[in-house]
Design a protein around this motif. Structure first.
Motif, PDB file in Angstrom:
ATOM      1  N   GLY A 136      82.067  34.874 -53.017  1.00  0.00           N
ATOM      2  CA  GLY A 136      82.392  34.156 -54.114  1.00  0.00           C
ATOM      3  C   GLY A 136      81.801  32.438 -54.227  1.00  0.00           C
ATOM      4  N   ALA A 137      82.852  32.221 -53.738  1.00  0.00           N
ATOM      5  CA  ALA A 137      83.415  30.835 -54.071  1.00  0.00           C
ATOM      6  C   ALA A 137      82.272  29.367 -54.497  1.00  0.00           C
ATOM      7  N   ASP A 138      81.904  29.070 -55.026  1.00  0.00           N
ATOM      8  CA  ASP A 138      81.200  28.179 -55.172  1.00  0.00           C
ATOM      9  C   ASP A 138      81.161  27.211 -54.315  1.00  0.00           C
ATOM     10  N   THR A 139      80.345  27.099 -53.493  1.00  0.00           N
ATOM     11  CA  THR A 139      79.827  25.742 -52.133  1.00  0.00           C
ATOM     12  C   THR A 139      78.742  24.730 -52.112  1.00  0.00           C
ATOM     13  N   SER A 140      78.276  24.450 -53.372  1.00  0.00           N
ATOM     14  CA  SER A 140      77.494  23.814 -53.507  1.00  0.00           C
ATOM     15  C   SER A 140      77.456  22.523 -53.663  1.00  0.00           C
ATOM     16  N   GLU A 141      79.039  22.319 -53.981  1.00  0.00           N
ATOM     17  CA  GLU A 141      80.173  20.593 -54.602  1.00  0.00           C
ATOM     18  C   GLU A 141      79.893  20.364 -53.404  1.00  0.00           C
ATOM     19  N   ILE A 142      80.749  20.808 -52.507  1.00  0.00           N
ATOM     20  CA  ILE A 142      81.203  20.628 -51.228  1.00  0.00           C
ATOM     21  C   ILE A 142      79.878  20.359 -49.916  1.00  0.00           C
ATOM     22  N   ARG A 143      78.684  20.968 -50.280  1.00  0.00           N
ATOM     23  CA  ARG A 143      77.435  20.445 -49.661  1.00  0.00           C
ATOM     24  C   ARG A 143      76.757  19.812 -50.001  1.00  0.00           C
ATOM     25  N   ASN A 144      76.740  19.419 -51.639  1.00  0.00           N
ATOM     26  CA  ASN A 144      75.856  18.016 -52.854  1.00  0.00           C
ATOM     27  C   ASN A 144      76.631  17.015 -51.563  1.00  0.00           C
ATOM     28  N   PHE A 145      78.145  16.992 -50.971  1.00  0.00           N
ATOM     29  CA  PHE A 145      79.250  15.848 -50.896  1.00  0.00           C
ATOM     30  C   PHE A 145      78.680  15.641 -49.848  1.00  0.00           C
ATOM     31  N   ILE A 146      78.624  16.563 -49.053  1.00  0.00           N
ATOM     32  CA  ILE A 146      78.349  16.350 -47.345  1.00  0.00           C
ATOM     33  C   ILE A 146      77.011  15.503 -47.530  1.00  0.00           C
ATOM     34  N   ARG A 147      75.626  16.536 -47.934  1.00  0.00           N
ATOM     35  CA  ARG A 147      74.301  15.676 -48.158  1.00  0.00           C
ATOM     36  C   ARG A 147      74.448  14.630 -48.251  1.00  0.00           C
ATOM     37  N   ALA A 148      75.474  13.795 -49.860  1.00  0.00           N
ATOM     38  CA  ALA A 148      74.907  12.504 -50.095  1.00  0.00           C
ATOM     39  C   ALA A 148      75.925  11.901 -48.958  1.00  0.00           C
ATOM     40  N   LEU A 149      76.846  11.847 -48.441  1.00  0.00           N
ATOM     41  CA  LEU A 149      77.386  11.316 -47.043  1.00  0.00           C
ATOM     42  C   LEU A 149      76.110  10.970 -45.934  1.00  0.00           C
ATOM     43  N   GLN A 150      75.673  11.578 -46.036  1.00  0.00           N
ATOM     44  CA  GLN A 150      75.066  12.206 -45.279  1.00  0.00           C
ATOM     45  C   GLN A 150      73.618  11.381 -45.049  1.00  0.00           C
ATOM     46  N   SER A 151      72.771  11.440 -46.466  1.00  0.00           N
ATOM     47  CA  SER A 151      72.159   9.893 -47.133  1.00  0.00           C
ATOM     48  C   SER A 151      72.662   8.596 -47.114  1.00  0.00           C
ATOM     49  N   GLY A 152      73.824   8.409 -46.485  1.00  0.00           N
ATOM     50  CA  GLY A 152      74.598   7.185 -46.631  1.00  0.00           C
ATOM     51  C   GLY A 152      74.754   6.625 -48.444  1.00  0.00           C
ATOM     52  N   GLN A 153      75.453   7.522 -48.355  1.00  0.00           N
ATOM     53  CA  GLN A 153      76.432   7.010 -49.771  1.00  0.00           C
ATOM     54  C   GLN A 153      78.038   6.788 -49.271  1.00  0.00           C
ATOM     55  N   THR A 154      78.436   6.018 -50.159  1.00  0.00           N
ATOM     56  CA  THR A 154      79.709   5.386 -49.759  1.00  0.00           C
ATOM     57  C   THR A 154      80.475   7.281 -49.813  1.00  0.00           C
ATOM     58  N   LEU A 155      82.550   7.563 -49.608  1.00  0.00           N
ATOM     59  CA  LEU A 155      82.839   8.050 -50.109  1.00  0.00           C
ATOM     60  C   LEU A 155      82.817   8.239 -51.640  1.00  0.00           C
ATOM     61  N   ASP A 156      83.528   6.709 -52.180  1.00  0.00           N
ATOM     62  CA  ASP A 156      82.951   7.065 -53.877  1.00  0.00           C
ATOM     63  C   ASP A 156      81.874   7.817 -54.361  1.00  0.00           C
ATOM     64  N   GLN A 157      81.330   7.315 -53.772  1.00  0.00           N
ATOM     65  CA  GLN A 157      79.658   7.719 -54.230  1.00  0.00           C
ATOM     66  C   GLN A 157      79.681   9.171 -54.115  1.00  0.00           C
ATOM     67  N   ALA A 158      79.680   9.232 -53.099  1.00  0.00           N
ATOM     68  CA  ALA A 158      79.241  10.826 -52.715  1.00  0.00           C
ATOM     69  C   ALA A 158      80.467  11.675 -53.596  1.00  0.00           C
ATOM     70  N   PHE A 159      81.554  11.481 -53.441  1.00  0.00           N
ATOM     71  CA  PHE A 159      82.038  11.944 -54.261  1.00  0.00           C
ATOM     72  C   PHE A 159      81.897  12.178 -56.631  1.00  0.00           C
ATOM     73  N   THR A 160      81.439  11.088 -56.311  1.00  0.00           N
ATOM     74  CA  THR A 160      80.377  10.989 -57.987  1.00  0.00           C
ATOM     75  C   THR A 160      79.521  12.265 -57.868  1.00  0.00           C
ATOM     76  N   SER A 161      79.087  12.342 -56.679  1.00  0.00           N
ATOM     77  CA  SER A 161      77.231  12.735 -56.508  1.00  0.00           C
ATOM     78  C   SER A 161      77.951  14.453 -57.342  1.00  0.00           C
ATOM     79  N   ALA A 162      79.087  14.838 -56.389  1.00  0.00           N
ATOM     80  CA  ALA A 162      80.018  15.808 -56.146  1.00  0.00           C
ATOM     81  C   ALA A 162      79.826  16.410 -57.054  1.00  0.00           C
ATOM     82  N   GLY A 163      81.415  15.936 -57.678  1.00  0.00           N
ATOM     83  CA  GLY A 163      82.221  16.362 -58.857  1.00  0.00           C
ATOM     84  C   GLY A 163      83.256  16.459 -58.320  1.00  0.00           C
ATOM     85  N   THR A 164      83.599  15.910 -57.200  1.00  0.00           N
ATOM     86  CA  THR A 164      84.921  16.202 -56.538  1.00  0.00           C
ATOM     87  C   THR A 164      86.075  16.397 -57.365  1.00  0.00           C
TER      88      THR A 164
END
Length: 262
Positions: A110-138
């Motif tokens: 029951g742990a939420d995987t949406s954050e890490i999945r959003n992080f991965i998708r952001a990277l796959q779409s071409g975002q930088t690490l910092d942008q992906a962190f912000t998108s996901a709320g890391t």
């Protein structure tokens, strides 16, 4: 084991003990606590795979046309580790990476995987690490942990990447935490069985055969260079310090959650 490897292990003993004895392991007592732990820890599982692939890219030929790269010994070592980490066998007998197995364990409990999945998708779409962190709320501690790993990767110093991989990673889970997970799984009628399997598999593969391969690989890359060995030691210590900071973040988040509930 070489004298140089022994020296590094001795220099890391005190900080490794701090990690093994970290208070985060003693505060996890419920499935809610474990979900918070996994939310942070999944980033370490993911960037472990990234560090691994960076080593493979640097130590073997991954482009066309093919040419022999480096020594056959280091190629064999890294390829064997990659095969085990990237295509291991999950609890149902399916071939999966350890990262995918971890996601399965998160979903089961029951742990939420949406954050890490959003992080991965952001990277796959071409975002930088910092942008992906912000998108996901890391969480900040996870950001700093991953950023350090990628600073090692981007340095181009393969011996440092090997040292961080070998000395700073996933073999630091204490027996008491493993016992707690086993007991909690029994109490919850198998609700965290996949996480228990991940830990069991991790101890069997990463803490055993792969650790010996990684030690051999690090020794081969540092070779006879005193400067390389010194840098590798510094890098390993910082990698372990980042693990301490990550665990501090998990601990503080669990404390915050417990106070909110009470």
């Amino acid at each position: 084991m070489s004298i140089e490897l022994q020296k590094i292990q001795e220099s890391l003993a005190s900080i490794k003990e701090k990690i093994v004895q970290h208070k985060v392991y003693r505060i996890i007592s419920t499935i809610e606590d474990l979900r918070i732990f996994m939310r942070f820890h999944v980033y370490a599982v993911w960037d472990f795979m990234s560090l691994l692939k960076a080593l493979q890219i640097n130590l073997t030929c991954t482009t066309l046309p093919w040419f022999p790269v480096g020594s056959g010994t280091t190629r064999a070592l890294i390829n064997e580790i990659v095969a085990g980490e990237e295509s291991d066998v999950d609890a149902s007998g399916n071939k999966k990476s350890h990262f995918e197995m971890y996601l399965d364990a998160m979903e089961q409990c029951g742990a939420d995987t949406s954050e890490i999945r959003n992080f991965i998708r952001a990277l796959q779409s071409g975002q930088t690490l910092d942008q992906a962190f912000t998108s996901a709320g890391t969480p900040m501690e996870a950001r700093e942990f991953v950023n350090f790993t990628f600073s090692v990767i981007n340095s181009g110093k393969t011996y440092n990447a090997a040292a961080a991989f070998t000395f700073g990673r996933e073999d630091l889970i204490p027996n008491m935490f493993h016992a707690m997970v086993t007991d909690l799984n029994e109490q919850l009628s198998g609700q965290i069985s996949l996480f228990k399997y991940y830990l069991d598999r991790h101890i069997e593969v990463d803490g055993g055969h792969h650790s010996h391969l990684a030690l051999e690989m690090t020794a081969a890359l540092c070779n006879q260079s005193i400067a390389n060995w010194q840098e590798a030691e510094v890098c390993s210590k910082e990698s372990l310090n980042q693990r301490l900071k990550l665990w501090d973040g998990v601990y503080n988040e669990i404390i915050k959650s417990k106070h909110a509930v009470s």
